[in-house]
Design a protein around this motif. Structure first.
Motif, PDB file in Angstrom:
ATOM      1  N   LYS A  15       0.861  -1.391  -0.046  1.00  0.00           N
ATOM      2  CA  LYS A  15      -0.066  -0.132  -0.121  1.00  0.00           C
ATOM      3  C   LYS A  15       0.920   1.155  -0.053  1.00  0.00           C
ATOM      4  O   LYS A  15       2.034   1.131   0.417  1.00  0.00           O
ATOM      5  N   SER A  16       0.319   2.348  -0.498  1.00  0.00           N
ATOM      6  CA  SER A  16       1.043   3.661  -0.411  1.00  0.00           C
ATOM      7  C   SER A  16       1.522   3.981   1.213  1.00  0.00           C
ATOM      8  O   SER A  16       0.639   3.626   1.963  1.00  0.00           O
ATOM      9  N   ALA A  17       2.052   4.803   1.408  1.00  0.00           N
ATOM     10  CA  ALA A  17       2.499   5.536   2.660  1.00  0.00           C
ATOM     11  C   ALA A  17       1.432   6.010   3.401  1.00  0.00           C
ATOM     12  O   ALA A  17       1.108   5.958   4.547  1.00  0.00           O
ATOM     13  N   LEU A  18       0.540   6.736   2.502  1.00  0.00           N
ATOM     14  CA  LEU A  18      -0.617   7.457   2.887  1.00  0.00           C
ATOM     15  C   LEU A  18      -1.628   6.640   3.589  1.00  0.00           C
ATOM     16  O   LEU A  18      -2.646   7.095   4.239  1.00  0.00           O
ATOM     17  N   GLU A  19      -1.708   5.222   3.308  1.00  0.00           N
ATOM     18  CA  GLU A  19      -2.795   4.212   3.341  1.00  0.00           C
ATOM     19  C   GLU A  19      -2.423   3.649   4.799  1.00  0.00           C
ATOM     20  O   GLU A  19      -3.272   2.793   5.416  1.00  0.00           O
ATOM     21  N   TRP A  31       6.846  10.638  -1.982  1.00  0.00           N
ATOM     22  CA  TRP A  31       7.807  11.499  -2.891  1.00  0.00           C
ATOM     23  C   TRP A  31       6.401  12.091  -3.852  1.00  0.00           C
ATOM     24  O   TRP A  31       6.161  11.177  -4.606  1.00  0.00           O
ATOM     25  N   GLN A  32       6.281  13.434  -4.024  1.00  0.00           N
ATOM     26  CA  GLN A  32       5.021  13.683  -4.871  1.00  0.00           C
ATOM     27  C   GLN A  32       5.513  15.142  -5.248  1.00  0.00           C
ATOM     28  O   GLN A  32       5.946  16.028  -4.527  1.00  0.00           O
ATOM     29  N   VAL A  33       5.223  15.179  -6.685  1.00  0.00           N
ATOM     30  CA  VAL A  33       5.548  16.389  -7.500  1.00  0.00           C
ATOM     31  C   VAL A  33       4.201  16.847  -7.941  1.00  0.00           C
ATOM     32  O   VAL A  33       3.457  16.414  -8.840  1.00  0.00           O
ATOM     33  N   THR A  37       2.650  11.266  -8.152  1.00  0.00           N
ATOM     34  CA  THR A  37       3.395  10.445  -7.043  1.00  0.00           C
ATOM     35  C   THR A  37       4.520   9.608  -7.481  1.00  0.00           C
ATOM     36  O   THR A  37       4.628   8.988  -8.236  1.00  0.00           O
ATOM     37  N   ILE A  38       5.937   9.968  -7.248  1.00  0.00           N
ATOM     38  CA  ILE A  38       7.022   9.389  -7.591  1.00  0.00           C
ATOM     39  C   ILE A  38       7.004   7.917  -6.942  1.00  0.00           C
ATOM     40  O   ILE A  38       7.299   7.163  -7.679  1.00  0.00           O
ATOM     41  N   HIS A  39       7.066   8.189  -5.681  1.00  0.00           N
ATOM     42  CA  HIS A  39       7.404   6.685  -4.819  1.00  0.00           C
ATOM     43  C   HIS A  39       6.391   6.972  -3.429  1.00  0.00           C
ATOM     44  O   HIS A  39       6.623   8.087  -2.716  1.00  0.00           O
TER      45      HIS A  39
END
Length: 228
Positions: A15-19, A31-33, A37-39
């Motif tokens: 899962k993503s870090a936000l989840e 990492w997001q621009v 989302t880059i990673h």
């Protein structure tokens, strides 16, 4: 119930870090621009130990492949790196000793890595040519044994497949003789990197709450290993 959990995919994307909710010892990277989302992922203490081994093992075999240094220099460098990796692994995953099956896995890896370092150093000091000519096969074999023990301890098909990959790599070494060190470094280093980056199957170990300590009051979320 089968030994392996056949209802769970062998590997899957994390899962993503936000989840993922915050947890002790959990490292989250996002990492997001703009909206891209880059990673985005999370790394438990077990994952962090794997990333450490990936970097260290890769550096050992890359040095052996490309740097024109003596065997003695390589032995000193490799021994220092291996001891650093063992110390880091113990620091990050020492909590595993609270679970008997997992303690065996941890102690097995410590013993295997120490054995590899000692045998390698002795073979250089005493010029044991049969061992020196098969150093790559030695380390691939030790890693394969470690993964087999881990597969049993964690009841994981992913680690069993990792062991098979290392055994297969041993078979192809004679065909890539000039590049044995590089191939060995890629197989060992990239394997532990994938373990850190992906969610792997487990039966009753990962993705569950595991009671720690003798008091029975402290629990820890282990969605892929979280230390206290």
């Amino acid at each position: 119930m089968s030994f392996f959990n056949l209802d769970t995919p062998v590997i899957s994307k994390k899962k993503s870090a936000l989840e993922i909710p915050p947890a002790p010892g959990l490292l989250k990277i996002h990492w997001q621009v703009g909206r891209f989302t880059i990673h985005s992922s999370f790394y438990t203490k077990h994952d962090q130990a794997c990333l450490l081994w990936s970097i260290l093992s890769g550096s050992i075999f890359v040095m052996a492949q490309f740097l024109p240094v003596s065997w003695i220099t390589q032995a000193i460098f490799a021994s220092a790196i291996t001891l650093t990796g063992i110390a880091g692994m113990v620091y990050l995953t020492w909590y595993l000793r609270a679970e008997r099956r997992l303690a065996i896995v941890l102690y097995a890896w410590i013993g295997l890595m120490l054995t590899g370092a000692i045998v390698t150093d002795l073979s250089i000091i005493f010029s044991w040519l049969p061992v020196l000519m098969n150093i790559c096969a030695l380390w691939l074999s030790l890693s394969a044994i470690g993964y087999l023990i881990t597969a049993v301890g964690m009841r994981s098909r992913a680690f069993f497949l990792a062991a098979m990959l290392h055994l297969l790599a041993i078979q192809i070494l004679p065909y890539v003789a000039p590049w044995q060190s590089l191939i060995t470094g890629i197989v060992i280093g990239f394997s532990v990197y994938l373990i850190a980056e992906l969610q792997w199957d487990s039966n009753g170990v990962c993705g569950y709450q595991v009671e720690l300590g003798s008091g029975g009051a402290e629990e820890e979320w282990m969605g892929g290993w979280v230390g206290e």
